[in-house]
Every structure is written in C-alpha cells, then in structure tokens.
Design a protein around this motif. Structure first.
Motif, PDB file in Angstrom:
ATOM      1  N   GLU A   1     -32.968  -6.895  -9.612  1.00 44.92           N
ATOM      2  CA  GLU A   1     -32.261  -7.372  -8.469  1.00 44.92           C
ATOM      3  C   GLU A   1     -31.059  -6.776  -8.094  1.00 44.92           C
ATOM      4  OE1 GLU A   1     -33.436  -9.121  -5.602  1.00 44.92           O
ATOM      5  OE2 GLU A   1     -35.393  -9.091  -6.512  1.00 44.92           O
ATOM      6  N   GLN A   2     -30.259  -6.644  -9.313  1.00 42.58           N
ATOM      7  CA  GLN A   2     -28.945  -6.013  -9.393  1.00 42.58           C
ATOM      8  C   GLN A   2     -28.921  -4.492  -8.941  1.00 42.58           C
ATOM      9  OE1 GLN A   2     -26.973  -6.161 -13.265  1.00 42.58           O
ATOM     10  NE2 GLN A   2     -25.052  -5.451 -12.295  1.00 42.58           N
ATOM     11  N   ALA A   3     -30.063  -3.831  -9.751  1.00 42.00           N
ATOM     12  CA  ALA A   3     -30.246  -2.455  -9.474  1.00 42.00           C
ATOM     13  C   ALA A   3     -30.712  -2.313  -8.134  1.00 42.00           C
ATOM     14  CB  ALA A   3     -31.383  -1.962 -10.717  1.00 42.00           C
ATOM     15  N   LEU A   4     -31.431  -2.941  -7.525  1.00 46.84           N
ATOM     16  CA  LEU A   4     -31.955  -2.936  -6.182  1.00 46.84           C
ATOM     17  C   LEU A   4     -30.593  -2.873  -5.113  1.00 46.84           C
ATOM     18  CD1 LEU A   4     -34.417  -2.245  -4.042  1.00 46.84           C
ATOM     19  CD2 LEU A   4     -34.471  -4.946  -3.961  1.00 46.84           C
ATOM     20  N   ASP A   5     -29.927  -3.751  -5.392  1.00 48.66           N
ATOM     21  CA  ASP A   5     -28.491  -3.830  -4.511  1.00 48.66           C
ATOM     22  C   ASP A   5     -27.642  -2.482  -4.753  1.00 48.66           C
ATOM     23  OD1 ASP A   5     -29.174  -6.379  -3.627  1.00 48.66           O
ATOM     24  OD2 ASP A   5     -27.846  -7.435  -4.796  1.00 48.66           O
ATOM     25  N   GLU A   6     -27.588  -2.091  -5.960  1.00 49.86           N
ATOM     26  CA  GLU A   6     -26.954  -0.961  -6.065  1.00 49.86           C
ATOM     27  C   GLU A   6     -27.368   0.098  -5.305  1.00 49.86           C
ATOM     28  OE1 GLU A   6     -23.444   0.835  -7.295  1.00 49.86           O
ATOM     29  OE2 GLU A   6     -23.762  -1.398  -7.000  1.00 49.86           O
ATOM     30  N   TYR A   7     -28.854   0.473  -5.884  1.00 53.19           N
ATOM     31  CA  TYR A   7     -29.523   1.732  -5.056  1.00 53.19           C
ATOM     32  C   TYR A   7     -29.244   1.688  -3.470  1.00 53.19           C
ATOM     33  CZ  TYR A   7     -32.507   1.530  -9.243  1.00 53.19           C
ATOM     34  OH  TYR A   7     -32.862   1.543 -10.696  1.00 53.19           O
ATOM     35  N   VAL A   8     -29.269   0.606  -2.814  1.00 51.99           N
ATOM     36  CA  VAL A   8     -29.035   0.215  -1.464  1.00 51.99           C
ATOM     37  C   VAL A   8     -27.723   0.529  -1.158  1.00 51.99           C
ATOM     38  CG1 VAL A   8     -29.192  -1.160   0.663  1.00 51.99           C
ATOM     39  CG2 VAL A   8     -31.070  -1.028  -1.190  1.00 51.99           C
ATOM     40  N   ARG A   9     -26.634  -0.070  -1.716  1.00 49.90           N
ATOM     41  CA  ARG A   9     -25.279   0.190  -1.492  1.00 49.90           C
ATOM     42  C   ARG A   9     -24.762   1.614  -1.918  1.00 49.90           C
ATOM     43  NH1 ARG A   9     -24.820  -4.542  -3.466  1.00 49.90           N
ATOM     44  NH2 ARG A   9     -23.620  -4.882  -5.268  1.00 49.90           N
ATOM     45  N   LEU A  10     -25.436   2.513  -2.961  1.00 50.08           N
ATOM     46  CA  LEU A  10     -25.132   3.865  -3.060  1.00 50.08           C
ATOM     47  C   LEU A  10     -25.621   4.612  -1.962  1.00 50.08           C
ATOM     48  CD1 LEU A  10     -25.629   4.021  -6.900  1.00 50.08           C
ATOM     49  CD2 LEU A  10     -23.461   4.542  -5.753  1.00 50.08           C
ATOM     50  N   PHE A  11     -26.865   4.263  -1.581  1.00 52.13           N
ATOM     51  CA  PHE A  11     -27.611   5.136  -0.365  1.00 52.13           C
ATOM     52  C   PHE A  11     -26.797   4.928   1.059  1.00 52.13           C
ATOM     53  CE2 PHE A  11     -30.730   4.721   2.882  1.00 52.13           C
ATOM     54  CZ  PHE A  11     -31.157   6.167   3.029  1.00 52.13           C
ATOM     55  N   LEU A  12     -26.673   3.831   1.138  1.00 52.13           N
ATOM     56  CA  LEU A  12     -26.014   3.755   2.617  1.00 52.13           C
ATOM     57  C   LEU A  12     -24.406   4.540   2.396  1.00 52.13           C
ATOM     58  CD1 LEU A  12     -26.911  -0.064   3.424  1.00 52.13           C
ATOM     59  CD2 LEU A  12     -27.786   2.047   4.373  1.00 52.13           C
ATOM     60  N   ARG A  13     -23.926   4.155   1.448  1.00 52.19           N
ATOM     61  CA  ARG A  13     -22.576   4.909   1.267  1.00 52.19           C
ATOM     62  C   ARG A  13     -22.792   6.309   1.599  1.00 52.19           C
ATOM     63  NH1 ARG A  13     -20.058   3.561  -4.138  1.00 52.19           N
ATOM     64  NH2 ARG A  13     -20.169   1.600  -3.115  1.00 52.19           N
ATOM     65  N   SER A  14     -23.803   7.187   1.132  1.00 52.61           N
ATOM     66  CA  SER A  14     -23.974   8.234   0.677  1.00 52.61           C
ATOM     67  C   SER A  14     -24.337   9.012   2.496  1.00 52.61           C
ATOM     68  CB  SER A  14     -25.129   9.092  -0.047  1.00 52.61           C
ATOM     69  OG  SER A  14     -26.303   8.368   0.433  1.00 52.61           O
ATOM     70  N   ILE A  15     -24.952   8.117   3.285  1.00 54.97           N
ATOM     71  CA  ILE A  15     -24.967   8.453   4.625  1.00 54.97           C
ATOM     72  C   ILE A  15     -24.033   8.179   5.479  1.00 54.97           C
ATOM     73  CG2 ILE A  15     -27.731   8.597   4.119  1.00 54.97           C
ATOM     74  CD1 ILE A  15     -27.934   5.924   6.025  1.00 54.97           C
ATOM     75  N   GLY A  16     -23.081   7.570   4.874  1.00 55.01           N
ATOM     76  CA  GLY A  16     -21.931   7.175   5.627  1.00 55.01           C
ATOM     77  C   GLY A  16     -21.775   6.055   6.545  1.00 55.01           C
TER      78      GLY A  16
END
Length: 197
Positions: A172-187
């Motif tokens: 669950e922690q990894a999933l949150d981080e994947y989504v956070r990093l992804f969203l940050r990368s697209i601004g």
C-alpha cells in the motif's frame, strides 16, 4: 455456468499451471467435466480455446474507475492503480506463463482489446482530461506517461514475491508513492488540506 464457461475456466487455470504443452485438451476437458469431443465442438482447436481463455481471463472493469471529469487526481489515479495492480496480482501465474511462452506462441495474447491495451487507453484519456482541466501542468506525452505508471504497477505485481530486496515498502505504501511520483512527473500539484491551513 455453461459448458463453454467451464472449458474456458479450466483452460486458463491449466495453462497458468502447466503452460501450452501441459494444458492438453484431455486435461482441460477432464477438469471441465466434459469429454474432448465437446471441447472441440465448442472451440474447434486447442489454440482457439487457449487464446479465448487468456483473453477472457484478462478482461477488466478497472477502466471505469477513471471519471469523465477529474476532480481529485491522487484519489482517482490511486483507486484505479489499486484495482489494476490487484487484477495483475490475481492473474500473476497466467501472465508469467504467457510471458514465458510468447516467443513460441507469439499471438497468444495479442488482442488489441486486451485488458492492458484497454487500461492504457483509459489512462491516456484521463491524462488528457487532466491536462484540459488545467490540473496537469507539465509537458508530457500521454502514451509514455501511462506506460510509465503501468510499467511500475506491472513490475511490482510480477516481481514483489521474487525480488523482495527491491520491493521493501509495504504494497500500500509503495502504491501511494508510485501515484505521487507519477502525478508529480506530469505536473499535478499537491492539494492543500483545508484543515492544515
């Protein structure tokens, strides 16, 4: 459950366990509780049965989780990603078998309407809507961006149990981080919590 459904379920299960060669028509028919003649009457060949079983096992309703009007990108993408990775984990054995046999049976899961293709298309469209709504401010290619997130989810789903040193975060922690990093990368900026103002 119809005889056809029983055969498709048995074929997907046996293919995941034993591969193309090990999933004989005799074994599939036996697991489905019918004879081989019935199998051939319904599907014509083992190849047709296996292809349909794999395609059916891969169908998904995950794409419906992305709303037509984005409001809360983190929650929306996380809900979608959580459902997507859960489906990948559920079908892990079948996917691994397909990957291991792709060179010998190249057309085994090349459907343009396969679950991964449909999921990627839904994510690309959602990313376009994020951009149009002014919620994604970076310049990015929607195809590459969706492949990046889907690749992270796929790698986690397929590799967590065989490379535990690489996946040290809880799922669950990894999933949150994947989504956070992804969203940050697209601004996509972080939404401020009004209670913290």
């Amino acid at each position: 459950m119809t005889v056809r459904d029983q055969l498709l379920d048995a074929a997907a299960r046996l293919y995941a366990e034993a591969g193309y060669r090990g999933a004989t028509t005799r074994r599939i028919a036996g697991q489905a509780g019918v004879n081989e003649v019935t199998l051939f009457r319904h599907f014509g060949s083992k190849d047709a049965l296996i292809r349909e079983a794999i395609a059916r096992a891969g169908h998904s309703a995950v794409t419906e989780l992305l709303p037509p009007t984005p409001r809360d990108p983190f929650r929306e993408v996380r809900d979608w990603a959580k459902a997507h990775i859960a489906e990948l984990r559920e079908r892990r054995s079948l996917i691994r078998t397909c990957m291991g046999e792709i060179e010998e049976h190249p057309g085994i899961f090349s459907e343009p309407n396969s679950s991964p293709a449909v999921a990627a298309k839904a994510l690309r469209h959602y990313l376009r809507r994020l951009r149009e709504a002014g919620l994604a401010k970076a310049q990015f290619d929607e195809t590459a961006a969706s492949a990046m997130l889907m690749g992270a989810l796929f790698a986690d789903a397929m590799g967590r149990d065989i490379m535990p040193d690489l996946y040290r975060n809880e799922p669950e922690q990894a999933l949150d981080e994947y989504v956070r990093l992804f969203l940050r990368s697209i601004g996509v900026g972080r939404r401020r919590n009004p209670s913290n103002s």
